[in-house]
Design an enzyme around this catalytic site. Structure first.
Site, PDB file in Angstrom:
ATOM      1  N   LYS A 175      -7.117  -7.663   7.034  1.00  0.00           N
ATOM      2  CA  LYS A 175      -6.572  -8.631   7.993  1.00  0.00           C
ATOM      3  C   LYS A 175      -5.068  -8.428   8.161  1.00  0.00           C
ATOM      4  O   LYS A 175      -4.267  -8.814   7.318  1.00  0.00           O
ATOM      5  CB  LYS A 175      -6.817 -10.077   7.504  1.00  0.00           C
ATOM      6  CG  LYS A 175      -6.496 -11.084   8.615  1.00  0.00           C
ATOM      7  CD  LYS A 175      -5.960 -12.395   8.134  1.00  0.00           C
ATOM      8  CE  LYS A 175      -4.492 -12.449   7.905  1.00  0.00           C
ATOM      9  NZ  LYS A 175      -3.602 -12.323   9.072  1.00  0.00           N
ATOM     10  N   GLY A 226       3.074 -10.151   1.439  1.00  0.00           N
ATOM     11  CA  GLY A 226       3.744 -11.062   2.364  1.00  0.00           C
ATOM     12  C   GLY A 226       4.838 -11.807   1.624  1.00  0.00           C
ATOM     13  O   GLY A 226       5.339 -11.334   0.597  1.00  0.00           O
ATOM     14  N   SER A 227       5.183 -12.967   2.128  1.00  0.00           N
ATOM     15  CA  SER A 227       6.300 -13.711   1.546  1.00  0.00           C
ATOM     16  C   SER A 227       5.877 -14.408   0.247  1.00  0.00           C
ATOM     17  O   SER A 227       4.696 -14.689   0.024  1.00  0.00           O
ATOM     18  CB  SER A 227       6.792 -14.752   2.555  1.00  0.00           C
ATOM     19  OG  SER A 227       5.749 -15.670   2.810  1.00  0.00           O
ATOM     20  N   THR A 230       4.081 -17.754   1.020  1.00  0.00           N
ATOM     21  CA  THR A 230       2.646 -17.656   1.319  1.00  0.00           C
ATOM     22  C   THR A 230       1.882 -17.197   0.078  1.00  0.00           C
ATOM     23  O   THR A 230       0.750 -17.642  -0.161  1.00  0.00           O
ATOM     24  CB  THR A 230       2.377 -16.689   2.489  1.00  0.00           C
ATOM     25  OG1 THR A 230       3.247 -17.008   3.566  1.00  0.00           O
ATOM     26  CG2 THR A 230       0.951 -16.771   2.974  1.00  0.00           C
ATOM     27  N   GLY A 231       2.497 -16.327  -0.723  1.00  0.00           N
ATOM     28  CA  GLY A 231       1.844 -15.842  -1.947  1.00  0.00           C
ATOM     29  C   GLY A 231       1.436 -16.987  -2.866  1.00  0.00           C
ATOM     30  O   GLY A 231       0.363 -16.958  -3.477  1.00  0.00           O
ATOM     31  N   GLU A 248       1.995  -8.884  -3.609  1.00  0.00           N
ATOM     32  CA  GLU A 248       3.237  -8.125  -3.380  1.00  0.00           C
ATOM     33  C   GLU A 248       4.097  -8.981  -2.469  1.00  0.00           C
ATOM     34  O   GLU A 248       3.791  -9.135  -1.285  1.00  0.00           O
ATOM     35  CB  GLU A 248       2.930  -6.770  -2.729  1.00  0.00           C
ATOM     36  CG  GLU A 248       2.080  -5.847  -3.577  1.00  0.00           C
ATOM     37  CD  GLU A 248       2.761  -5.422  -4.875  1.00  0.00           C
ATOM     38  OE1 GLU A 248       4.001  -5.486  -4.955  1.00  0.00           O
ATOM     39  OE2 GLU A 248       2.048  -5.032  -5.818  1.00  0.00           O
ATOM     40  N   CYS A 282      10.583  -4.766   2.362  1.00  0.00           N
ATOM     41  CA  CYS A 282      10.636  -5.593   1.144  1.00  0.00           C
ATOM     42  C   CYS A 282      11.643  -5.021   0.165  1.00  0.00           C
ATOM     43  O   CYS A 282      12.358  -5.760  -0.500  1.00  0.00           O
ATOM     44  CB  CYS A 282       9.257  -5.697   0.512  1.00  0.00           C
ATOM     45  SG  CYS A 282       8.466  -4.109   0.204  1.00  0.00           S
ATOM     46  N   GLU A 380      16.199 -14.395   1.082  1.00  0.00           N
ATOM     47  CA  GLU A 380      15.826 -13.081   1.611  1.00  0.00           C
ATOM     48  C   GLU A 380      16.026 -13.094   3.126  1.00  0.00           C
ATOM     49  O   GLU A 380      15.335 -13.815   3.837  1.00  0.00           O
ATOM     50  CB  GLU A 380      14.349 -12.778   1.307  1.00  0.00           C
ATOM     51  CG  GLU A 380      13.951 -11.404   1.787  1.00  0.00           C
ATOM     52  CD  GLU A 380      12.455 -11.109   1.683  1.00  0.00           C
ATOM     53  OE1 GLU A 380      11.640 -12.046   1.788  1.00  0.00           O
ATOM     54  OE2 GLU A 380      12.105  -9.932   1.512  1.00  0.00           O
TER      55      GLU A 380
END
Ligand code: NAD
Length: 479
Positions: A175, A226-227, A230-231, A248, A282, A380
């Site tokens: 996805k 992702g961020s 969200t992780g 990650e 990243c 970030e």
């Protein structure tokens, strides 16, 4: 906003080896123009169920194949990527906004990762082999893997997940980000005829598809990039059923420049460490700690490079930097720049973009020694903005570099690689480079410490993230 969604043709989801049109569609926008370049099928909950069912149905036969067979499939997937390099790179340019050579390299990276991953061996450890007992520990696949990726390297991110998941014997539902679904949907179309039905499914969606995926009981493993924000949600939604996760996540990588550097030599390397892909990497350098003896000279060189960099629409000619990749990220970057301006920090180059124009462009921006507590240092930025931070004492630089929730990568720059290694050993990060940065290799694991992630990708360690150990113990003699 003008529409020309038909120009690239119709994109389809790949579910169970078949093209699926999806019911509704959503717009994909070129960040260089703000215009819609295509519409993508918006996967419904029912279609996600179908994708999971297809992946689950394909799993036993795929897992039962000899590893050598799965290796061959990976190599043919790599060949197919090579055959479609220009087309895939073109889609990445349109949906993500990066310069074409960078997109071509990204697609080539997918083929390279697939081929190199295909050469990895799943270890089998004989624990005991004598008259009393035969005991062996093998690595078994987990089942169905959800591979969720961000928009900065839509194709590259897939390469860290799909190859190792498949080689280990899992099946996959991929996805991509809603901002950049096109190249991934096309990959699904390219691969669907090569693989047994259901082994790789590709879905895309604009709304809650990500949380539907992570909450879906049919996934055994979630491999998420992702961020950090969200992780945390992904981890929480995997918890009720203890689904395995690899995360990650975000980074705020520091580079420490020691006073002995040759400023002219390191300046271009440091510039691109921060500004490649418009800073949307990243592992980009996001904080630059420079010794006071070389601060002014290095700042001067970086300003020169920033002013020389060609920023523009990569579809309209050769550029060094494209736009920020979507409106949401543009607003994040602009909010950080506004904070710098409002607090009186000095821009050495770039600054707040002017409103107007179609695309989301931000010129490469250098911020002159903002306070350590400022947002541009602590958050970030994931965009073309770099704070330069002056230090006198290397212990202080190390302590500042190690502050904060992130610990993804870091680098040290010096004429003396041994001195560099000593400083590197004190930096908290998943990867620390000396005199280079962002060097990744399909056979070398990378991942984040602290809140930059859980687990690693690439290399044997990355492959093992898609497996679980099982020990078989056979008693040979009766007691
Ligand atoms: P994001 O977290 O917004 O989105 C990442 C993916 O998660 C997308 O596919 C998105 O659709 C999906 N998603 C969104 N909400 C979700 C939810 N509630 N549940 C499940 N999935 C959901 O990140 P982004 O803006 O796409 O990417 C930028 C971030 O990714 C930066 O922080 C960057 O540092 C990080 N990143 C990390 C690595 C790494 O290897 N550590 C690599 C690239 C990017």
């Amino acid at each position: 906003m003008s529409h020309n969604p038909g120009a690239l043709g119709a994109f389809t989801l790949t579910i169970g080896g078949r093209p699926v049109a999806g019911g509704p569609t959503f717009d994909v926008i070129n960040p260089a123009t703000g215009r819609v370049v295509a519409t993508a099928p918006d996967c419904t909950r029912e279609q996600l169920d179908e994708a999971v069912t297809a992946a689950r149905a394909a799993f036993p036969a795929w897992a039962a194949l000899a590893v050598a067979e799965r290796r061959r499939f990976l190599v043919s997937m790599a060949d197919a990527v090579d055959e479609h390099t220009q087309e895939l790179a073109g889609l990445v340019v349109l949906e993500q906004g990066k310069p074409r050579p960078v997109a071509v390299a990204e697609v080539a990276g997918l083929a390279l990762w697939l081929r190199q991953t295909a050469g990895l061996e799943l270890p089998e450890t004989v624990n005991q082999d004598d008259g009393e007992r035969w005991s062996v520990t093998r690595r078994l696949p987990l089942g169905v893997v959800a591979a969720i990726t961000p928009w900065n390297y839509p194709v590259g991110q897939a390469s860290f997940k799909v190859g190792p998941a498949l080689l280990a014997g899992n099946t996959v539902v991929l996805k991509p980000s809603a901002f950049t679904p096109l190249a991934n949907l096309r990959l699904g179309e390219v691969w669907r005829d090569l693989l047994p039905a259901g082994v790789v499914n590709v879905v895309a969606g604009s709304g809650s598809l990500g949380s539907w995926v992570t909450g879906h009981p049919g996934f055994d493993k979630i491999s998420f990039t992702g961020s950090t924000q969200t992780g945390r949600k992904v981890l929480a939604s995997a918890a009720p059923r203890l689904a395995r996760v690899t995360l990650e996540l975000g980074g705020n990588d520091a580079a420490i420049v020691l006073p002995d550097v040759d400023v002219k030599e390191v300046a271009p390397q440091l510039f691109w460490a921060a500004f490649a892909n418009s800073g949307q990497i990243c592992l980009a350098t996001k904080r630059l700690y420079v010794h006071e003896d070389v601060y002014d000279d290095l700042a001067c060189e970086l300003v020169r490079l920033a002013e020389q960099a060609r920023v523009g629409d990569p579809s309209q000619g050769e550029v060094d930097l494209g736009p920020v990749s979507n409106r949401r990220q543009y607003e994040t970057v602009v909010s950080l720049l506004r904070d710098c301006r409002d607090r009186g920090y000095r821009f050495l180059a770039g600054g707040l973009p002017e409103d107007g124009g179609g695309g989301w462009f931000v010129a490469p921006t250098l911020v002159d020694d903002p306070p350590e507590s400022s947002r541009i240092v602590r958050e970030e930025q994931f965009g073309p903005v770099l704070p330069l931070l002056k230090y006198r004492d290397v212990d202080d630089a190390v302590q500042r570099a190690n502050t904060g929730e992130y610990a993804l990568g870091a680098s040290v720059w010096t004429h003396d690689p041994e001195a560099g290694q000593e400083v590197a050993a004190r930096l908290e990060a998943g990867t620390v480079w000396v005199n280079e940065v962002m060097h990744l290799d399909p056979l070398v694991p990378f991942g984040g410490r602290k809140q930059s992630g859980i687990g690693v990708e690439s290399g044997l360690a990355g492959l093992l993230e898609f497996t679980e150990p099982q020990t078989l113990s056979v008693r040979r003699s009766r007691r």
